[in-house]
Design an enzyme around this catalytic site. Structure first.
Site, mmCIF file in Angstrom:
data_model
loop_
_atom_site.group_PDB
_atom_site.id
_atom_site.type_symbol
_atom_site.label_atom_id
_atom_site.label_comp_id
_atom_site.label_asym_id
_atom_site.label_seq_id
_atom_site.Cartn_x
_atom_site.Cartn_y
_atom_site.Cartn_z
ATOM 1 N N HIS A 1 86.358 40.563 92.172
ATOM 2 C CA HIS A 1 87.494 40.940 92.746
ATOM 3 C C HIS A 1 87.961 40.318 94.086
ATOM 4 C CE1 HIS A 1 87.217 43.513 89.435
ATOM 5 N NE2 HIS A 1 86.374 44.616 89.980
ATOM 6 N N ASN B 1 87.919 40.484 88.566
ATOM 7 C CA ASN B 1 86.909 40.129 87.939
ATOM 8 C C ASN B 1 85.873 39.038 88.403
ATOM 9 O OD1 ASN B 1 85.003 40.285 85.555
ATOM 10 N ND2 ASN B 1 86.571 41.125 84.405
ATOM 11 N N ARG B 2 85.310 38.424 87.750
ATOM 12 C CA ARG B 2 84.200 37.389 88.329
ATOM 13 C C ARG B 2 84.510 35.927 88.149
ATOM 14 N NH1 ARG B 2 81.671 41.998 86.610
ATOM 15 N NH2 ARG B 2 80.394 42.821 87.952
ATOM 16 N N ASP C 1 81.231 47.010 79.693
ATOM 17 C CA ASP C 1 81.958 46.277 80.904
ATOM 18 C C ASP C 1 82.167 44.928 80.367
ATOM 19 O OD1 ASP C 1 82.823 45.704 83.446
ATOM 20 O OD2 ASP C 1 80.966 45.738 84.530
ATOM 21 N N GLU D 1 91.331 47.814 82.648
ATOM 22 C CA GLU D 1 91.983 46.725 83.817
ATOM 23 C C GLU D 1 92.669 45.717 82.951
ATOM 24 O OE1 GLU D 1 88.612 45.526 86.326
ATOM 25 O OE2 GLU D 1 87.683 47.333 85.559
ATOM 26 N N GLN E 1 89.724 44.576 80.527
ATOM 27 C CA GLN E 1 88.511 44.803 80.783
ATOM 28 C C GLN E 1 88.435 46.362 80.693
ATOM 29 O OE1 GLN E 1 86.338 42.394 81.965
ATOM 30 N NE2 GLN E 1 84.269 43.593 82.329
ATOM 31 N N HIS F 1 93.114 48.930 89.095
ATOM 32 C CA HIS F 1 91.422 49.262 89.287
ATOM 33 C C HIS F 1 91.125 50.908 89.057
ATOM 34 C CE1 HIS F 1 87.283 48.721 88.835
ATOM 35 N NE2 HIS F 1 87.219 47.611 88.976
ATOM 36 N N SER F 2 92.123 51.599 88.366
ATOM 37 C CA SER F 2 91.901 53.104 88.370
ATOM 38 C C SER F 2 90.746 53.302 87.473
ATOM 39 C CB SER F 2 93.171 53.680 88.129
ATOM 40 O OG SER F 2 94.007 54.201 89.118
ATOM 41 N N TYR F 3 89.900 54.455 87.904
ATOM 42 C CA TYR F 3 89.058 55.127 87.029
ATOM 43 C C TYR F 3 89.536 56.194 86.683
ATOM 44 C CZ TYR F 3 85.098 52.306 89.550
ATOM 45 O OH TYR F 3 84.438 51.222 89.939
HETATM 46 C C1 GLA Z 1 85.048 45.986 87.518
HETATM 47 C C2 GLA Z 1 83.572 45.233 87.058
HETATM 48 C C3 GLA Z 1 82.351 45.726 86.779
HETATM 49 C C4 GLA Z 1 82.314 46.535 88.294
HETATM 50 C C5 GLA Z 1 83.511 47.327 88.783
HETATM 51 C C6 GLA Z 1 83.283 47.709 90.219
HETATM 52 O O1 GLA Z 1 85.435 46.752 86.607
HETATM 53 O O2 GLA Z 1 83.996 44.653 85.698
HETATM 54 O O3 GLA Z 1 81.265 45.166 86.639
HETATM 55 O O4 GLA Z 1 82.108 45.556 89.414
HETATM 56 O O5 GLA Z 1 84.519 46.438 88.809
HETATM 57 O O6 GLA Z 1 82.121 48.414 90.483
#
Ligand code: GLA
Length: 371
Positions: A132, A106-107, A273, A337, A310, A203-205
């Site tokens: 990340h 995250n940021r 998000d 996440e 997240q 970070h799985s989708y």
């Molecule tokens: C995380 C962030 C999103 C994005 C994804 C990757 O989940 O919260 O904003 O940056 O990673 O694309």
């Protein structure tokens, strides 16, 4: 230092080369996935259980790249986004698919934090912020793999002092275990040589209908959270926490993702998000989320020791081509996440992410499946 060293010592068995492809019930199957930019081989490892679940991981970014789940109707689907080859993982199409994200998932605002009198400037790879772990985060490095019994693969990596601007040399072990109870367990341990901040996540989708299915907007999500961290236009928390009641983020009962994602479509996040405050005591394993797909009737619950979750509805997916030539459309997957809140180093009111020498970072997350 002891527990990490003990774990590392237990995990010295190199898997590739000593495993038999002919005896999948006797040993973890493994092989060459592709080559890193350095030319070094990247290896895949397979975990199976007797109910038909299969998880495949590789050591580029300690990544989960396939997760096959049965359904009541007898169909098996791979429910995570990913690529068939290293070309995909090294391309701009790879938006952290299935990776281990860090050092700080995250940021971090403007990529800056202070520890005592020392100020640190991290890589700012998500203008103007750090995301990340930076330009070359833990998702873009080669991890060392080892097995622990038949049901577990562990990856270890030592991030050098100064890596992407972070202080301290940090030694990390992340392990994936697939149980007979249909649980994918992900455990982390880390230690540092100097005070630093650490926040690891997976970070799985997920698309429980199968990766490449249209959208996840009809998936129902329940969150065991009643508060979240509101953010500014660059997705950095304001420092406050707010109630989800009365917002498009109210998932206290199972609710389709569609309403929230569409209500937030014109926000900076382009959808959901956001980071939610998981109820209960940090450090205790507790339920964070329940995800259900009414089409396949598969479900997943997320349990974690972390304080936050997240939820990201794949708002930046743009139709890239993934495994088996399938298209990964906008909002065709959701990330759940487990982690600390974003930008915690700059918010004293948030649970701390500071890791000191002599301490051990631990994080335990479970993705439990049912069908
Ligand atoms: C995380 C962030 C999103 C994005 C994804 C990757 O989940 O919260 O904003 O940056 O990673 O694309």
């Amino acid at each position: 230092m002891s527990s990490l060293r003990t774990l590392s010592t237990l995990l010295l068995l190199p898997l590739a080369g000593c495993l038999s492809m002919e005896e999948p019930t006797q040993s973890i199957r493994s092989g060459v996935f592709g080559q890193a930019p350095s030319g070094e081989d990247i290896h895949w490892y397979e975990l199976r259980n007797s109910n038909g679940m299969i998880a495949r991981v590789h050591n580029w970014g300690a990544t989960l790249y396939e997760l096959h789940i049965p359904s009541a109707g007898g169909r098996i689907a791979d429910v995570v986004l990913g690529f068939d080859d290293m070309e995909g993982y090294l391309s701009g199409d790879n938006q952290y698919f299935g990776c281990t994200a860090g050092r700080y998932a995250n940021r971090i605002a403007n990529g800056r934090f202070s520890i005592g009198d020392n100020e640190y400037q991290l890589a700012t790879n998500n203008d103007p912020n750090h995301l990340h772990g930076g330009a070359r985060g833990l998702d873009k490095v080669i991890w060392s793999a080892a097995s622990s019994g038949m049901d577990s693969v562990s990856f270890s990596y030592t991030s050098p002092d100064g890596d992407e601007g972070y202080p301290g040399e940090v030694s990390i072990v992340v392990s994936y275990t697939l149980t007979e109870a249909d649980v994918l367990v992900i455990e982390y341990e880390a230690e540092t040589t100097a005070p630093t901040h650490l926040n690891l996540t997976h970070h799985s989708y997920f698309n429980l209908s199968g990766a490449g299915s249209d959208t996840v907007l009809d998936h129902e999500l329940q969150l065991f959270a009643s508060r979240y961290t509101p953010t500014d236009d660059t997705l950095i928390p304001t420092g406050e926490t707010g109630p989800i009641s009365g917002t498009p983020l109210d998932f206290r009962t199972p609710t389709a993702l569609r309403g929230g994602a569409e209500a937030l479509a014109s926000s900076a996040a382009l959808g959901i998000d956001h980071n939610f405050l998981i109820e209960g005591a940090q450090g205790a394993l507790r339920t964070a989320a329940y995800l259900h797909d009414p089409v396949s009737r598969r479900s997943m619950t997320v349990h974690t020791t972390e304080p936050g979750l997240q939820v990201y509805t794949g708002n930046f997916l743009f139709g890239q081509t993934g495994k088996g030539g399938k298209t990964y459309a906008h909002r065709s997957a959701v990330c759940l996440e487990t982690q600390h809140y974003p930008d915690s180093p700059n918010h004293l009111g948030f649970p701390t992410t500071l890791l000191l020498p002599g301490e051990t970072y631990t994080h335990h997350t479970e993705y439990r499946f049912a069908w």
